[in-house]
Design an enzyme around this catalytic site. Structure first.
Site, PDB file in Angstrom:
ATOM      1  N   CYS A 152      11.736  24.035 -14.369  1.00  0.00           N
ATOM      2  CA  CYS A 152      10.354  23.784 -14.284  1.00  0.00           C
ATOM      3  C   CYS A 152       9.742  22.371 -14.162  1.00  0.00           C
ATOM      4  O   CYS A 152      10.212  21.678 -14.820  1.00  0.00           O
ATOM      5  CB  CYS A 152       9.505  24.770 -15.567  1.00  0.00           C
ATOM      6  SG  CYS A 152      10.145  26.346 -15.678  1.00  0.00           S
TER       7      CYS A 152
ATOM      8  N   ASP B 222      -2.814 -16.109  -0.823  1.00  0.00           N
ATOM      9  CA  ASP B 222      -3.961 -15.451  -0.078  1.00  0.00           C
ATOM     10  C   ASP B 222      -5.260 -16.089  -0.502  1.00  0.00           C
ATOM     11  O   ASP B 222      -5.544 -16.101  -1.777  1.00  0.00           O
ATOM     12  CB  ASP B 222      -3.824 -13.883  -0.388  1.00  0.00           C
ATOM     13  CG  ASP B 222      -4.993 -13.100   0.553  1.00  0.00           C
ATOM     14  OD1 ASP B 222      -4.427 -12.844   1.693  1.00  0.00           O
ATOM     15  OD2 ASP B 222      -6.001 -12.909   0.300  1.00  0.00           O
TER      16      ASP B 222
END
Length: 497
Positions: A34, A444
Protein backbone atom coordinates in the site's frame (compact mmCIF):
# COMPACT_ATOMS: atom_id res chain seq x y z
CA UNK A 1 19.48 0.91 0.48
CA UNK A 2 17.63 0.25 3.74
CA UNK A 3 14.75 2.35 5.01
CA UNK A 4 14.33 3.27 8.68
CA UNK A 5 11.58 0.90 9.85
CA UNK A 6 10.44 2.97 12.84
CA UNK A 7 10.30 6.26 10.91
CA UNK A 8 8.35 4.64 8.07
CA UNK A 9 5.92 3.01 10.49
CA UNK A 10 5.25 6.35 12.19
CA UNK A 11 4.35 7.81 8.78
CA UNK A 12 2.03 4.87 8.09
CA UNK A 13 0.39 5.09 11.51
CA UNK A 14 -0.25 8.81 10.88
CA UNK A 15 -1.45 8.09 7.29
CA UNK A 16 0.90 10.86 6.18
CA UNK A 17 0.33 11.51 2.47
CA UNK A 18 3.63 13.40 2.23
CA UNK A 19 5.38 10.03 2.02
CA UNK A 20 3.20 8.59 -0.75
CA UNK A 21 5.53 7.61 -3.57
CA UNK A 22 8.63 7.70 -1.39
CA UNK A 23 8.16 4.13 -0.17
CA UNK A 24 5.51 1.41 -0.03
CA UNK A 25 4.26 -0.64 2.89
CA UNK A 26 4.26 -4.39 2.24
CA UNK A 27 2.14 -6.47 4.63
CA UNK A 28 3.42 -10.01 5.08
CA UNK A 29 0.15 -11.42 6.43
CA UNK A 30 -1.97 -10.28 3.46
CA UNK A 31 0.60 -10.22 0.65
CA UNK A 32 -0.52 -6.68 -0.29
CA UNK A 33 1.48 -3.47 -0.57
CA UNK A 34 0.00 0.00 0.00
CA UNK A 35 0.86 3.65 -0.05
CA UNK A 36 1.67 5.13 3.41
CA UNK A 37 -1.65 7.01 3.54
CA UNK A 38 -3.82 3.95 2.77
CA UNK A 39 -7.14 4.41 4.64
CA UNK A 40 -7.22 0.88 6.07
CA UNK A 41 -6.15 0.48 9.72
CA UNK A 42 -2.36 0.19 9.94
CA UNK A 43 -1.03 -3.36 10.34
CA UNK A 44 1.16 -4.36 13.26
CA UNK A 45 4.73 -3.19 12.96
CA UNK A 46 6.15 -6.71 13.06
CA UNK A 47 4.02 -7.72 10.05
CA UNK A 48 5.29 -5.10 7.61
CA UNK A 49 8.37 -4.31 5.61
CA UNK A 50 9.08 -1.07 3.78
CA UNK A 51 10.35 -1.00 0.19
CA UNK A 52 11.44 1.87 -2.00
CA UNK A 53 9.43 1.07 -5.11
CA UNK A 54 6.34 -0.77 -6.28
CA UNK A 55 8.64 -2.87 -8.46
CA UNK A 56 10.57 -4.02 -5.39
CA UNK A 57 7.30 -5.04 -3.73
CA UNK A 58 6.16 -6.91 -6.82
CA UNK A 59 9.53 -8.67 -7.08
CA UNK A 60 9.11 -9.77 -3.46
CA UNK A 61 5.73 -11.31 -4.32
CA UNK A 62 3.31 -8.64 -3.08
CA UNK A 63 0.33 -7.34 -5.06
CA UNK A 64 -0.98 -3.77 -5.17
CA UNK A 65 -3.82 -2.63 -2.92
CA UNK A 66 -6.83 -1.87 -5.12
CA UNK A 67 -8.22 0.52 -2.54
CA UNK A 68 -5.34 2.99 -2.24
CA UNK A 69 -3.73 2.28 -5.67
CA UNK A 70 -0.11 2.74 -4.58
CA UNK A 71 1.01 3.25 -8.19
CA UNK A 72 -1.26 6.31 -8.57
CA UNK A 73 0.87 8.61 -6.43
CA UNK A 74 3.54 11.24 -7.08
CA UNK A 75 6.93 9.75 -7.81
CA UNK A 76 9.78 9.91 -5.35
CA UNK A 77 11.59 13.29 -5.33
CA UNK A 78 14.76 11.31 -4.70
CA UNK A 79 15.16 10.52 -8.41
CA UNK A 80 15.30 14.21 -9.32
CA UNK A 81 17.83 14.90 -6.57
CA UNK A 82 20.16 12.07 -7.40
CA UNK A 83 22.57 12.40 -10.32
CA UNK A 84 24.03 8.92 -9.81
CA UNK A 85 23.35 5.93 -12.06
CA UNK A 86 20.29 4.80 -10.09
CA UNK A 87 18.61 8.20 -10.20
CA UNK A 88 19.34 8.69 -13.89
CA UNK A 89 18.13 5.17 -14.69
CA UNK A 90 14.85 5.72 -12.83
CA UNK A 91 14.16 8.86 -14.87
CA UNK A 92 14.85 7.07 -18.15
CA UNK A 93 12.75 4.05 -17.23
CA UNK A 94 9.84 6.39 -16.44
CA UNK A 95 10.27 7.89 -19.93
CA UNK A 96 9.85 4.45 -21.50
CA UNK A 97 13.43 3.84 -22.63
CA UNK A 98 13.35 0.13 -21.71
CA UNK A 99 10.19 -0.34 -23.78
CA UNK A 100 11.82 1.26 -26.82
CA UNK A 101 15.49 0.26 -26.53
CA UNK A 102 15.55 -2.62 -24.05
CA UNK A 103 17.85 -2.96 -21.04
CA UNK A 104 21.00 -2.84 -23.26
CA UNK A 105 19.85 0.52 -24.65
CA UNK A 106 19.22 1.86 -21.16
CA UNK A 107 22.60 0.64 -19.92
CA UNK A 108 24.50 2.12 -22.88
CA UNK A 109 22.95 5.54 -22.28
CA UNK A 110 24.26 5.42 -18.73
CA UNK A 111 27.69 4.05 -19.65
CA UNK A 112 27.29 0.68 -17.91
CA UNK A 113 26.90 -2.93 -18.96
CA UNK A 114 23.42 -4.41 -18.46
CA UNK A 115 24.76 -6.62 -15.68
CA UNK A 116 26.39 -3.72 -13.84
CA UNK A 117 23.24 -1.64 -14.11
CA UNK A 118 21.14 -4.52 -12.80
CA UNK A 119 23.36 -4.85 -9.75
CA UNK A 120 23.22 -1.10 -9.06
CA UNK A 121 19.43 -0.87 -9.30
CA UNK A 122 18.82 -4.02 -7.28
CA UNK A 123 21.09 -2.69 -4.54
CA UNK A 124 19.62 0.82 -4.53
CA UNK A 125 15.89 0.32 -5.18
CA UNK A 126 15.30 -3.39 -4.67
CA UNK A 127 14.51 -4.30 -8.28
CA UNK A 128 16.33 -4.60 -11.58
CA UNK A 129 15.56 -2.64 -14.75
CA UNK A 130 13.22 -5.30 -16.17
CA UNK A 131 11.17 -5.41 -12.97
CA UNK A 132 11.01 -1.61 -12.85
CA UNK A 133 9.90 -1.47 -16.49
CA UNK A 134 7.32 -4.20 -15.79
CA UNK A 135 5.85 -2.12 -12.97
CA UNK A 136 5.73 0.84 -15.34
CA UNK A 137 3.92 -1.26 -17.95
CA UNK A 138 1.41 -2.49 -15.36
CA UNK A 139 0.68 1.10 -14.32
CA UNK A 140 0.19 2.22 -17.94
CA UNK A 141 -2.03 -0.81 -18.57
CA UNK A 142 -4.21 0.05 -15.59
CA UNK A 143 -4.63 3.61 -16.85
CA UNK A 144 -5.64 2.39 -20.31
CA UNK A 145 -7.96 -0.30 -18.95
CA UNK A 146 -9.73 2.13 -16.63
CA UNK A 147 -9.91 5.25 -18.81
CA UNK A 148 -10.24 4.12 -22.44
CA UNK A 149 -12.62 1.95 -24.47
CA UNK A 150 -9.67 0.18 -26.13
CA UNK A 151 -10.03 -3.56 -26.41
CA UNK A 152 -7.94 -5.43 -23.86
CA UNK A 153 -5.71 -6.91 -26.58
CA UNK A 154 -5.01 -3.37 -27.85
CA UNK A 155 -4.29 -2.25 -24.28
CA UNK A 156 -1.77 -5.06 -23.90
CA UNK A 157 0.36 -3.97 -26.86
CA UNK A 158 -0.13 -0.25 -26.20
CA UNK A 159 1.23 -0.70 -22.67
CA UNK A 160 4.33 -2.45 -24.04
CA UNK A 161 3.56 -6.11 -23.36
CA UNK A 162 4.83 -8.68 -25.83
CA UNK A 163 1.65 -10.75 -25.74
CA UNK A 164 -1.89 -10.75 -24.39
CA UNK A 165 -1.00 -13.64 -22.11
CA UNK A 166 1.91 -11.70 -20.60
CA UNK A 167 -0.44 -8.74 -20.09
CA UNK A 168 -3.08 -10.88 -18.36
CA UNK A 169 -0.53 -12.63 -16.15
CA UNK A 170 1.11 -9.35 -15.10
CA UNK A 171 -2.17 -7.61 -14.27
CA UNK A 172 -3.30 -10.62 -12.22
CA UNK A 173 0.03 -10.70 -10.39
CA UNK A 174 0.20 -6.96 -9.70
CA UNK A 175 -3.47 -6.23 -8.95
CA UNK A 176 -4.83 -9.64 -8.00
CA UNK A 177 -7.65 -9.62 -10.58
CA UNK A 178 -7.90 -9.99 -14.38
CA UNK A 179 -7.99 -6.86 -16.57
CA UNK A 180 -11.72 -7.28 -17.21
CA UNK A 181 -12.45 -6.95 -13.49
CA UNK A 182 -10.25 -3.84 -13.24
CA UNK A 183 -12.34 -2.31 -16.03
CA UNK A 184 -15.63 -3.28 -14.37
CA UNK A 185 -14.55 -1.80 -11.03
CA UNK A 186 -13.43 1.42 -12.74
CA UNK A 187 -16.77 1.67 -14.56
CA UNK A 188 -18.64 1.49 -11.25
CA UNK A 189 -16.43 4.19 -9.73
CA UNK A 190 -16.75 6.51 -12.73
CA UNK A 191 -20.53 6.60 -13.07
CA UNK A 192 -20.65 9.99 -11.39
CA UNK A 193 -17.75 11.48 -13.37
CA UNK A 194 -18.16 13.66 -16.41
CA UNK A 195 -16.92 11.97 -19.60
CA UNK A 196 -14.00 13.55 -21.42
CA UNK A 197 -13.99 14.69 -25.06
CA UNK A 198 -14.31 11.92 -27.67
CA UNK A 199 -11.00 10.14 -28.27
CA UNK A 200 -9.34 11.73 -25.24
CA UNK A 201 -7.92 10.31 -22.02
CA UNK A 202 -8.71 12.25 -18.86
CA UNK A 203 -5.93 11.56 -16.35
CA UNK A 204 -5.23 12.68 -12.80
CA UNK A 205 -1.62 13.69 -12.22
CA UNK A 206 -1.24 13.75 -8.43
CA UNK A 207 1.17 16.02 -6.57
CA UNK A 208 2.29 16.69 -3.01
CA UNK A 209 0.78 19.76 -1.40
CA UNK A 210 1.31 22.64 -1.20
CA UNK A 211 1.31 23.39 -4.90
CA UNK A 212 1.67 26.79 -6.62
CA UNK A 213 -0.20 26.49 -9.93
CA UNK A 214 -0.34 30.22 -10.60
CA UNK A 215 3.42 30.65 -10.75
CA UNK A 216 3.67 27.82 -13.27
CA UNK A 217 0.83 29.28 -15.33
CA UNK A 218 2.49 32.71 -15.33
CA UNK A 219 5.79 31.17 -16.45
CA UNK A 220 4.15 29.14 -19.23
CA UNK A 221 1.92 32.01 -20.37
CA UNK A 222 4.81 34.46 -20.66
CA UNK A 223 6.69 32.02 -22.91
CA UNK A 224 3.81 30.39 -24.83
CA UNK A 225 4.68 30.04 -28.52
CA UNK A 226 1.79 30.89 -30.83
CA UNK A 227 0.49 27.80 -32.60
CA UNK A 228 2.35 25.44 -30.25
CA UNK A 229 1.09 26.49 -26.81
CA UNK A 230 -1.73 28.47 -25.23
CA UNK A 231 -2.78 29.41 -21.71
CA UNK A 232 -6.41 30.18 -20.97
CA UNK A 233 -7.50 30.72 -17.39
CA UNK A 234 -6.09 27.86 -15.36
CA UNK A 235 -5.46 25.61 -18.36
CA UNK A 236 -2.25 25.16 -20.34
CA UNK A 237 -2.54 23.51 -23.75
CA UNK A 238 0.18 22.41 -26.12
CA UNK A 239 1.19 19.99 -28.84
CA UNK A 240 3.57 17.14 -28.04
CA UNK A 241 6.14 15.26 -30.11
CA UNK A 242 6.16 11.79 -28.51
CA UNK A 243 8.20 8.66 -29.41
CA UNK A 244 5.48 7.11 -31.60
CA UNK A 245 3.69 10.17 -32.93
CA UNK A 246 2.16 13.56 -32.19
CA UNK A 247 -0.29 14.37 -29.41
CA UNK A 248 -2.06 17.33 -27.85
CA UNK A 249 -2.77 17.91 -24.17
CA UNK A 250 -4.74 20.30 -21.98
CA UNK A 251 -3.51 20.61 -18.39
CA UNK A 252 -5.97 22.09 -15.90
CA UNK A 253 -3.80 23.13 -12.99
CA UNK A 254 -6.55 24.53 -10.79
CA UNK A 255 -9.49 22.12 -11.30
CA UNK A 256 -9.08 20.05 -8.16
CA UNK A 257 -6.91 19.82 -5.06
CA UNK A 258 -4.21 17.19 -5.04
CA UNK A 259 -3.96 16.60 -8.79
CA UNK A 260 -3.58 18.28 -12.17
CA UNK A 261 -6.20 17.09 -14.66
CA UNK A 262 -4.69 16.18 -18.03
CA UNK A 263 -6.84 15.69 -21.12
CA UNK A 264 -4.61 13.87 -23.60
CA UNK A 265 -5.24 12.97 -27.22
CA UNK A 266 -2.43 10.83 -28.62
CA UNK A 267 -2.08 9.39 -32.10
CA UNK A 268 -0.60 6.18 -30.65
CA UNK A 269 -1.67 4.72 -27.27
CA UNK A 270 1.87 3.43 -26.69
CA UNK A 271 2.77 7.03 -25.88
CA UNK A 272 0.53 7.33 -22.82
CA UNK A 273 3.28 6.28 -20.38
CA UNK A 274 5.97 8.60 -21.79
CA UNK A 275 3.44 11.45 -22.01
CA UNK A 276 2.52 11.13 -18.34
CA UNK A 277 6.19 11.04 -17.34
CA UNK A 278 7.02 14.14 -19.39
CA UNK A 279 4.01 16.10 -18.17
CA UNK A 280 4.96 15.33 -14.58
CA UNK A 281 8.46 16.62 -15.25
CA UNK A 282 7.10 19.72 -16.96
CA UNK A 283 5.14 20.69 -13.85
CA UNK A 284 7.62 19.27 -11.29
CA UNK A 285 4.84 17.18 -9.76
CA UNK A 286 7.19 14.76 -7.99
CA UNK A 287 8.82 17.50 -5.90
CA UNK A 288 8.77 17.49 -2.09
CA UNK A 289 7.62 21.07 -1.46
CA UNK A 290 7.83 20.83 2.32
CA UNK A 291 11.52 19.90 2.13
CA UNK A 292 12.20 22.78 -0.26
CA UNK A 293 10.24 25.33 1.77
CA UNK A 294 11.86 24.22 5.03
CA UNK A 295 15.37 24.99 3.76
CA UNK A 296 14.57 28.20 1.90
CA UNK A 297 12.16 29.45 4.55
CA UNK A 298 14.92 29.23 7.16
CA UNK A 299 16.68 32.14 5.42
CA UNK A 300 15.39 35.48 6.69
CA UNK A 301 15.62 37.07 3.22
CA UNK A 302 13.66 34.32 1.48
CA UNK A 303 11.22 33.52 4.29
CA UNK A 304 8.60 36.13 3.23
CA UNK A 305 8.63 34.79 -0.34
CA UNK A 306 8.27 31.20 0.82
CA UNK A 307 5.41 32.16 3.13
CA UNK A 308 3.66 34.05 0.31
CA UNK A 309 4.17 31.26 -2.24
CA UNK A 310 4.40 27.86 -0.58
CA UNK A 311 4.95 24.89 -2.87
CA UNK A 312 6.79 26.75 -5.62
CA UNK A 313 7.60 24.50 -8.57
CA UNK A 314 10.46 24.33 -11.06
CA UNK A 315 9.12 24.46 -14.62
CA UNK A 316 10.61 21.66 -16.72
CA UNK A 317 10.09 20.51 -20.29
CA UNK A 318 8.22 17.95 -22.38
CA UNK A 319 10.71 18.25 -25.26
CA UNK A 320 14.40 18.75 -24.39
CA UNK A 321 15.41 19.58 -27.98
CA UNK A 322 12.71 22.24 -28.24
CA UNK A 323 13.82 23.74 -24.94
CA UNK A 324 17.44 23.80 -26.11
CA UNK A 325 16.50 25.66 -29.31
CA UNK A 326 14.35 28.14 -27.40
CA UNK A 327 17.15 28.68 -24.88
CA UNK A 328 19.57 29.70 -27.63
CA UNK A 329 16.88 31.96 -29.13
CA UNK A 330 16.50 33.58 -25.71
CA UNK A 331 20.16 34.38 -25.11
CA UNK A 332 20.67 38.09 -24.37
CA UNK A 333 17.12 39.08 -25.36
CA UNK A 334 13.91 39.61 -23.42
CA UNK A 335 11.39 36.85 -22.78
CA UNK A 336 8.95 38.54 -25.16
CA UNK A 337 11.56 38.76 -27.94
CA UNK A 338 12.51 35.09 -27.48
CA UNK A 339 8.85 34.11 -27.63
CA UNK A 340 8.38 36.04 -30.89
CA UNK A 341 11.47 34.44 -32.44
CA UNK A 342 10.29 30.95 -31.44
CA UNK A 343 6.83 31.61 -32.89
CA UNK A 344 8.37 32.69 -36.22
CA UNK A 345 10.55 29.59 -36.27
CA UNK A 346 7.54 27.35 -35.58
CA UNK A 347 5.42 29.06 -38.22
CA UNK A 348 8.06 28.53 -40.93
CA UNK A 349 9.53 25.15 -39.99
CA UNK A 350 6.91 23.54 -37.73
CA UNK A 351 4.76 20.54 -38.64
CA UNK A 352 0.94 20.89 -38.72
CA UNK A 353 -0.86 18.71 -36.21
CA UNK A 354 -2.97 15.94 -37.81
CA UNK A 355 -6.57 17.01 -38.32
CA UNK A 356 -7.95 14.35 -35.95
CA UNK A 357 -5.99 15.87 -33.04
CA UNK A 358 -6.87 19.52 -33.65
CA UNK A 359 -9.31 21.78 -31.85
CA UNK A 360 -10.75 24.72 -33.71
CA UNK A 361 -9.09 27.25 -31.39
CA UNK A 362 -6.24 25.18 -29.96
CA UNK A 363 -2.55 24.74 -30.74
CA UNK A 364 -2.03 23.28 -34.21
CA UNK A 365 1.75 23.13 -34.79
CA UNK A 366 4.48 20.78 -33.64
CA UNK A 367 7.63 22.72 -32.80
CA UNK A 368 10.30 21.90 -35.43
CA UNK A 369 12.64 19.07 -34.51
CA UNK A 370 16.46 19.13 -34.74
CA UNK A 371 16.58 17.45 -38.17
CA UNK A 372 14.31 20.12 -39.65
CA UNK A 373 16.53 22.91 -38.31
CA UNK A 374 20.02 21.46 -38.80
CA UNK A 375 20.26 22.80 -42.37
CA UNK A 376 17.42 25.33 -42.28
CA UNK A 377 17.57 28.97 -43.28
CA UNK A 378 16.95 30.51 -39.84
CA UNK A 379 16.00 34.18 -39.66
CA UNK A 380 17.82 36.48 -37.26
CA UNK A 381 21.42 37.33 -36.44
CA UNK A 382 23.87 35.17 -38.39
CA UNK A 383 25.81 34.17 -35.29
CA UNK A 384 22.71 32.95 -33.48
CA UNK A 385 21.49 31.09 -36.59
CA UNK A 386 24.87 29.35 -36.87
CA UNK A 387 24.75 28.34 -33.19
CA UNK A 388 21.24 26.96 -33.64
CA UNK A 389 22.20 24.92 -36.68
CA UNK A 390 25.26 23.53 -34.88
CA UNK A 391 23.17 22.59 -31.84
CA UNK A 392 20.49 20.93 -33.98
CA UNK A 393 23.07 19.04 -36.04
CA UNK A 394 24.61 17.64 -32.84
CA UNK A 395 21.17 16.60 -31.59
CA UNK A 396 20.15 15.10 -34.94
CA UNK A 397 23.24 12.93 -35.39
CA UNK A 398 23.39 11.85 -31.74
CA UNK A 399 26.60 13.68 -30.89
CA UNK A 400 24.67 15.45 -28.15
CA UNK A 401 22.07 13.55 -26.12
CA UNK A 402 19.46 15.56 -24.25
CA UNK A 403 17.39 13.36 -21.99
CA UNK A 404 16.55 13.14 -18.27
CA UNK A 405 19.16 10.43 -17.78
CA UNK A 406 22.13 12.72 -18.38
CA UNK A 407 24.65 13.56 -15.68
CA UNK A 408 24.26 17.33 -15.05
CA UNK A 409 28.00 18.11 -15.01
CA UNK A 410 28.64 16.06 -18.14
CA UNK A 411 25.78 17.74 -19.97
CA UNK A 412 27.02 21.22 -19.03
CA UNK A 413 30.49 20.41 -20.32
CA UNK A 414 29.17 19.08 -23.66
CA UNK A 415 26.89 22.07 -24.14
CA UNK A 416 29.64 24.59 -23.41
CA UNK A 417 31.83 22.89 -26.02
CA UNK A 418 29.31 23.85 -28.72
CA UNK A 419 29.80 27.24 -30.43
CA UNK A 420 27.52 29.94 -29.09
CA UNK A 421 26.47 28.11 -25.90
CA UNK A 422 27.92 29.35 -22.63
CA UNK A 423 27.63 28.53 -18.92
CA UNK A 424 24.30 30.35 -18.51
CA UNK A 425 22.58 28.34 -21.25
CA UNK A 426 24.15 25.09 -20.02
CA UNK A 427 22.99 25.74 -16.46
CA UNK A 428 19.52 26.77 -17.58
CA UNK A 429 19.14 23.55 -19.62
CA UNK A 430 20.33 21.45 -16.68
CA UNK A 431 17.55 23.09 -14.67
CA UNK A 432 14.81 22.68 -17.29
CA UNK A 433 15.75 19.38 -18.96
CA UNK A 434 17.19 17.41 -16.04
CA UNK A 435 15.19 19.06 -13.28
CA UNK A 436 18.47 19.83 -11.50
CA UNK A 437 17.23 21.25 -8.18
CA UNK A 438 20.50 22.94 -7.25
CA UNK A 439 21.34 25.35 -10.12
CA UNK A 440 21.36 28.96 -8.89
CA UNK A 441 22.22 30.66 -12.21
CA UNK A 442 23.97 33.42 -10.30
CA UNK A 443 25.15 35.04 -13.54
CA UNK A 444 21.55 35.63 -14.62
CA UNK A 445 20.71 39.34 -14.55
CA UNK A 446 17.15 38.79 -13.30
CA UNK A 447 18.36 36.48 -10.51
CA UNK A 448 20.80 39.16 -9.36
CA UNK A 449 18.18 41.90 -9.59
CA UNK A 450 15.80 39.78 -7.55
CA UNK A 451 18.52 39.26 -4.97
CA UNK A 452 19.16 43.02 -4.76
CA UNK A 453 15.42 43.65 -4.33
CA UNK A 454 15.57 41.44 -1.22
CA UNK A 455 18.68 43.09 0.16
CA UNK A 456 20.93 40.19 -0.87
CA UNK A 457 24.25 40.61 -2.73
CA UNK A 458 23.83 41.45 -6.42
CA UNK A 459 27.40 40.49 -7.26
CA UNK A 460 27.71 37.01 -8.78
CA UNK A 461 30.50 35.76 -6.53
CA UNK A 462 28.97 37.18 -3.37
CA UNK A 463 25.51 35.82 -4.22
CA UNK A 464 26.99 32.38 -4.94
CA UNK A 465 28.69 32.39 -1.52
CA UNK A 466 25.50 33.58 0.20
CA UNK A 467 23.47 30.84 -1.50
CA UNK A 468 25.44 27.90 -0.07
CA UNK A 469 22.88 27.63 2.72
CA UNK A 470 20.10 27.06 0.15
CA UNK A 471 21.56 23.77 -1.15
CA UNK A 472 20.29 21.42 -2.48
CA UNK A 473 17.37 23.62 -3.57
CA UNK A 474 19.10 26.56 -5.26
CA UNK A 475 17.04 26.17 -8.46
CA UNK A 476 13.91 26.85 -6.41
CA UNK A 477 15.65 29.82 -4.80
CA UNK A 478 16.43 31.14 -8.29
CA UNK A 479 12.74 30.84 -9.17
CA UNK A 480 11.85 32.91 -6.10
CA UNK A 481 14.47 35.50 -7.09
CA UNK A 482 13.14 35.71 -10.66
CA UNK A 483 9.71 36.48 -9.27
CA UNK A 484 11.15 39.03 -6.87
CA UNK A 485 12.83 40.77 -9.82
CA UNK A 486 9.52 40.84 -11.72
CA UNK A 487 7.69 42.26 -8.71
CA UNK A 488 10.35 44.93 -8.25
CA UNK A 489 10.17 45.90 -11.93
CA UNK A 490 6.38 46.28 -11.83
CA UNK A 491 6.14 48.14 -8.53
CA UNK A 492 8.96 50.65 -9.01
CA UNK A 493 7.27 52.65 -11.81
CA UNK A 494 4.11 52.94 -9.73
CA UNK A 495 6.03 54.43 -6.81
CA UNK A 496 7.78 56.95 -9.05
CA UNK A 497 4.50 57.93 -10.65
Amino acid sequence: MLLDHDACYRAVAAKDARFDGQFVTAVRTTGIYCRPSCPVPPPRSRNVEFLRTAAAAQTAGYRACRRCLPDAVPGSPEWNLRADAAGRAMRLIADGVVERDGVPGLASRLGYSPRQLGRILTSEVGAGPLALARAQRAHTARILVETTPLGLADVAFAAGFGSVRQFNDTVRTVYGVPPSQLRAEAARRSRTREPGPPGALVLRLPYRSPFDPHGLLDHLSARAVDGVEAVTGGTYRRTLRLPHGPAVVALDLTARAGAVVATLRASDPRDVGPAVSRLRRLLDLDADPLAVDAVLGADAALAPLVAATPGIRLAGTVDPAETAVRTVLGQQVSVAAARTAAARLAAVHGTPLPAELRDDDGPHLLFPGPRALADADIAGPARRASSLRGLCAALADGTLALDPGRDPDGLRAELCALPGIGPWSAGYLAMRVLGDPDELLASDLAVRRGAEALGLPGDEAALTARAHAWAPWRSYAATHLWRAATSAATTTPRRSA
